[in-house]
Design a protein around this motif. Structure first.
Motif, PDB file in Angstrom:
ATOM      1  N   ASP A  82     -39.504  32.132  19.043  1.00 34.25           N
ATOM      2  CA  ASP A  82     -39.324  33.153  20.073  1.00 34.25           C
ATOM      3  C   ASP A  82     -37.950  33.776  19.837  1.00 34.25           C
ATOM      4  O   ASP A  82     -37.221  33.346  18.953  1.00 34.25           O
ATOM      5  N   THR A  85     -34.186  32.209  24.707  1.00 26.51           N
ATOM      6  CA  THR A  85     -34.612  31.284  25.764  1.00 26.51           C
ATOM      7  C   THR A  85     -33.501  31.196  26.799  1.00 26.51           C
ATOM      8  O   THR A  85     -32.332  31.002  26.444  1.00 26.51           O
ATOM      9  N   ASP A 106     -45.949  35.191  19.187  1.00 30.21           N
ATOM     10  CA  ASP A 106     -46.246  34.787  20.561  1.00 30.21           C
ATOM     11  C   ASP A 106     -45.238  35.476  21.492  1.00 30.21           C
ATOM     12  O   ASP A 106     -45.324  36.658  21.737  1.00 30.21           O
ATOM     13  N   LYS A 107     -44.242  34.725  21.962  1.00 30.90           N
ATOM     14  CA  LYS A 107     -43.372  35.264  22.998  1.00 30.90           C
ATOM     15  C   LYS A 107     -42.042  35.803  22.456  1.00 30.90           C
ATOM     16  O   LYS A 107     -41.539  35.327  21.445  1.00 30.90           O
ATOM     17  N   GLN A 110     -38.303  33.845  26.608  1.00 33.48           N
ATOM     18  CA  GLN A 110     -38.844  32.626  27.208  1.00 33.48           C
ATOM     19  C   GLN A 110     -37.885  32.168  28.302  1.00 33.48           C
ATOM     20  O   GLN A 110     -36.731  31.841  28.014  1.00 33.48           O
ATOM     21  N   LYS A 129     -46.256  38.249  24.124  1.00 31.45           N
ATOM     22  CA  LYS A 129     -45.696  38.582  25.441  1.00 31.45           C
ATOM     23  C   LYS A 129     -44.214  38.932  25.300  1.00 31.45           C
ATOM     24  O   LYS A 129     -43.463  38.206  24.647  1.00 31.45           O
ATOM     25  N   TYR A 131     -42.240  38.824  27.899  1.00 31.13           N
ATOM     26  CA  TYR A 131     -41.570  37.864  28.790  1.00 31.13           C
ATOM     27  C   TYR A 131     -42.566  36.827  29.283  1.00 31.13           C
ATOM     28  O   TYR A 131     -43.684  37.173  29.647  1.00 31.13           O
ATOM     29  N   ARG A 132     -42.145  35.577  29.323  1.00 32.33           N
ATOM     30  CA  ARG A 132     -42.971  34.541  29.952  1.00 32.33           C
ATOM     31  C   ARG A 132     -42.070  33.549  30.667  1.00 32.33           C
ATOM     32  O   ARG A 132     -41.107  33.017  30.080  1.00 32.33           O
ATOM     33  N   CYS A 134     -41.659  29.899  32.065  1.00 35.88           N
ATOM     34  CA  CYS A 134     -42.245  28.654  31.540  1.00 35.88           C
ATOM     35  C   CYS A 134     -43.369  28.123  32.426  1.00 35.88           C
ATOM     36  O   CYS A 134     -43.215  27.958  33.633  1.00 35.88           O
ATOM     37  N   THR A 155     -48.321  45.461  21.853  1.00 31.58           N
ATOM     38  CA  THR A 155     -47.925  44.186  22.449  1.00 31.58           C
ATOM     39  C   THR A 155     -48.977  43.800  23.478  1.00 31.58           C
ATOM     40  O   THR A 155     -49.495  44.656  24.188  1.00 31.58           O
ATOM     41  N   THR A 157     -48.952  41.583  26.214  1.00 29.13           N
ATOM     42  CA  THR A 157     -48.589  41.446  27.623  1.00 29.13           C
ATOM     43  C   THR A 157     -47.108  41.752  27.792  1.00 29.13           C
ATOM     44  O   THR A 157     -46.288  41.308  26.984  1.00 29.13           O
TER      45      THR A 157
END
Ligand code: DGU
Ligand code: CA
Ligand code: CA
Ligand code: CA
Length: 194
Positions: A82, A85, A106-107, A110, A129, A131-132, A134, A155, A157
């Motif tokens: 990612d 974080t 993936d992200k 994070q 994504k 932004y996610r 956790c 992208t 999400t």
């Protein structure tokens, strides 16, 4: 931006105060893959600022913020596991202003700690994504994200949050670019687990 030089990074760079990379390209951590156990390239102490950095590949687990932090004009050319974080506590405030990220399987961002992440004037291309918050971290913080003046291209999400933890996402001035058949989801509500 065009890199002004390159920096080979043999181990995590600890940042307190401000590190201005002068738009040099930093690379050399991890394998560029999706392993969760890679080291960060930069670890920012509470209150630290990282600016004018091009993060090349491999970049491992990218940037880690242990508390509040500011990332200004930081560019990820090929996101590794990612891009960054955010790991501060409930009152942490993190800001990403300017810059962009490409090629995140993936992200991109994070959010594992608590607090509020503000992302503005940012662009992302070819990502899962942006932004996610956790979904299964040991502490189920309430996590907040504010996105303003962000452009997302190809992208899946923009933001993924845990509705059951009280997370919020506030989006303004979002521009979505991409193939209509792979429509971008703006905000996805998940159920977090502990
Ligand atoms: O599957 O625990 O992806 O910090 C979920 C994982 C996850 C974190 C996160 C990260 O939430 O490992 O890179
Ligand atoms: Ca991960
Ligand atoms: Ca990548
Ligand atoms: Ca990670």
């Amino acid at each position: 931006p065009t890199a002004t030089g390159s920096v080979q990074v043999p181990e995590t760079i600890e940042v307190s105060g401000t590190l201005d990379g002068g738009l040099k390209r930093y690379s050399g951590i991890g394998d560029g893959g999706q392993s969760e156990s890679q080291d960060a390239m930069f670890e920012l102490a509470d209150g630290a600022t990282l600016r004018n950095v091009i993060i090349g590949a491999p970049a491992g687990d990218g940037v880690h913020c242990t508390g509040s932090c500011t990332l200004i004009n930081v560019w990820w050319e090929d996101v590794g596991e990612d891009a960054a974080t955010f790991k501060g506590g409930t009152n942490a405030a993190y800001t990403v202003d300017g810059g962009g990220a490409r090629s995140a399987s993936d992200k991109v961002f994070q959010h594992n700690g608590g607090g509020t992440l503000t992302i503005r004037n940012f662009q992302v291309e070819n990502a899962g994504k942006l932004y996610r918050s956790c979904g299964n971290c040991a502490t189920s913080y309430e996590r907040h994200v504010v996105l303003d003046r962000v452009t997302v291209t190809n992208t899946k999400t923009v933001a993924g949050v845990n509705a059951n933890f009280g997370d919020t996402a506030t989006l303004t001035n979002i521009t979505v670019v991409g193939d209509a058949k792979k429509a971008t989801k703006i905000c996805t509500r998940f159920q977090g687990t502990t």
